[in-house]
Write an enzyme that holds these catalytic residues in place. Structure first.
Site, PDB file in Angstrom:
ATOM      1  N   GLY A   3       9.611  -3.970   6.701  1.00 50.37           N
ATOM      2  CA  GLY A   3      10.360  -5.218   6.666  1.00 50.37           C
ATOM      3  C   GLY A   3      11.797  -5.043   7.131  1.00 50.37           C
ATOM      4  CG  ASN A  11       0.204  11.996   8.699  1.00 46.46           C
ATOM      5  OD1 ASN A  11       0.039  11.959   7.484  1.00 46.46           O
ATOM      6  ND2 ASN A  11       0.748  11.002   9.380  1.00 46.46           N
ATOM      7  CG  ASN A  64      -4.393   3.164   8.276  1.00 46.14           C
ATOM      8  OD1 ASN A  64      -3.599   4.017   8.658  1.00 46.14           O
ATOM      9  ND2 ASN A  64      -4.135   1.865   8.373  1.00 46.14           N
ATOM     10  N   GLY A  90       9.738  -9.418   2.251  1.00 41.86           N
ATOM     11  CA  GLY A  90       9.568  -8.032   1.852  1.00 41.86           C
ATOM     12  C   GLY A  90      10.712  -7.160   2.333  1.00 41.86           C
ATOM     13  CB  SER A 133       2.051   4.544   3.899  1.00 42.84           C
ATOM     14  OG  SER A 133       0.687   4.283   4.204  1.00 42.84           O
ATOM     15  N   GLY A 189      10.675  -3.620   2.150  1.00 39.99           N
ATOM     16  CA  GLY A 189      10.276  -2.234   2.277  1.00 39.99           C
ATOM     17  C   GLY A 189      10.682  -1.677   3.627  1.00 39.99           C
ATOM     18  CE  LYS A 220      -1.731   0.318  10.989  1.00 43.89           C
ATOM     19  NZ  LYS A 220      -0.544  -0.559  10.894  1.00 43.89           N
TER      20      LYS A 220
END
Length: 301
Positions: free
Chosen positions: A12, A205, A191, A7, A257, A9, A187
């Site tokens: 990564g 946020n 999220n 990956g 995200s 992104g 987590k």
């Protein structure tokens, strides 16, 4: 140690750059394009927290690199994991561990049994902030910490220690944990609040801490604790509320995200966050109206 990152992104490339800087005497790191990313260019741009940018070489993994791989670090979206592994597995060293690093939960259950049987599966949870500015350009937006632990299969204590020490040297702070599933749920709880609320209301946020969201946040987290308990994980509601508040304050000016995905017209990971809570709730006959509603609303964006 030979590590292949799957990956290209933000996360990564963050790990790729961090490991690459250690030098070849400590780690040989290469990157494998995910199934949704075209063949890599020869360099990428990394912008540090200070604002300084640098060009880094991008060395891709071939069949030989995969056959000699000690650890495959999978840094793709949750809904891409199974598909992204398809072109890698035929050449992957059967002794290699597979480290999953993504938001949400539920991907392990989607992996074919032959993967589970042949490879130790780990989870890497990180709070580092990183943003994909454009293809092959990422920006580190916030220091954090990472937890790594085993969710399937076995690693020796020596393997655990060597891997953790290397990752900690590359991008501190990294700690090995034997209760990684509980930390996954923690987590997931964070999220389940920040991602859908910021995506639906187009907020940064920190803005979810407005009084108008307080009751909804408590309802979301109450459902998470009830579903987690059905899976043998005990979470404290008040503690989760404090954790969500702390994360929202620490990342107050960040864009989640999920909001980034919505703004970019991309698929979100909502099926593995609110949707995961909804599905487990149905299986366990636990009502999850708030998470179900958020899952449905974000799915229509």
């Amino acid at each position: 140690m030979n590590i292949v990152i799957l990956g290209q992104g933000a996360i990564g490339l963050l790990w790729y750059r961090a490991l690459q800087r250690l030098g070849g005497d400590k780690v040989n790191v290469k990157i494998f394009p995910s199934s949704t990313v075209p063949t890599a260019s020869q360099t990428f741009t990394f912008t540090e927290l200070s604002g300084l940018s640098e060009q880094r070489p991008l060395i891709t993994a071939d069949k030989t690199a995969l056959s000699g791989c000690d650890h495959l670090l999978v840094c793709v979206k949750s809904y891409q994991v199974k598909q992204a592994l398809v072109p890698v597995l035929p050449n992957l060293n059967t002794g290699s561990s597979i480290i999953l690093s993504h938001n949400g939960m539920g991907t392990l259950a989607e992996l074919p049994e032959q993967i589970i049987d042949k490879h130790a599966i780990l989870t890497l949870l990180t709070t580092h902030g990183c943003l994909r500015v454009k293809p092959k350009h990422i920006r580190h937006t916030g220091h954090g910490f990472s937890d790594i632990g085993l969710v399937s299969g076995q690693l020796t204590v020596k393997q655990q220690t060597e891997l953790t020490n290397l990752l900690n040297l590359a991008l501190p702070r990294v700690e090995w944990t034997n209760n990684i599933v509980e930390k996954q749920w923690r987590k997931l709880a964070v999220n389940s609040v920040i991602n859908p609320l910021t995506a639906l209301h187009q907020l940064k946020n920190g803005q979810i801490l407005a009084d108008k969201f307080t009751t909804q946040i408590t309802a979301i987290l109450t459902e998470v604790t009830q579903v987690a308990k059905s899976q043998g994980v005990e979470l404290d509601l008040r503690e989760l509320e404090q954790v969500v508040t702390g994360v929202a304050q620490a990342t107050s000016n960040n864009i989640s995200s999920m909001r980034c995905d919505v703004l970019g017209g991309k698929k979100t990971e909502i099926d593995y966050i609110s949707g995961y809570i909804h599905r487990l709730g149905e299986e366990q006959h636990i009502a999850t109206p708030e998470n179900t509603r958020l899952w449905q609303q974000v799915s229509t964006l």
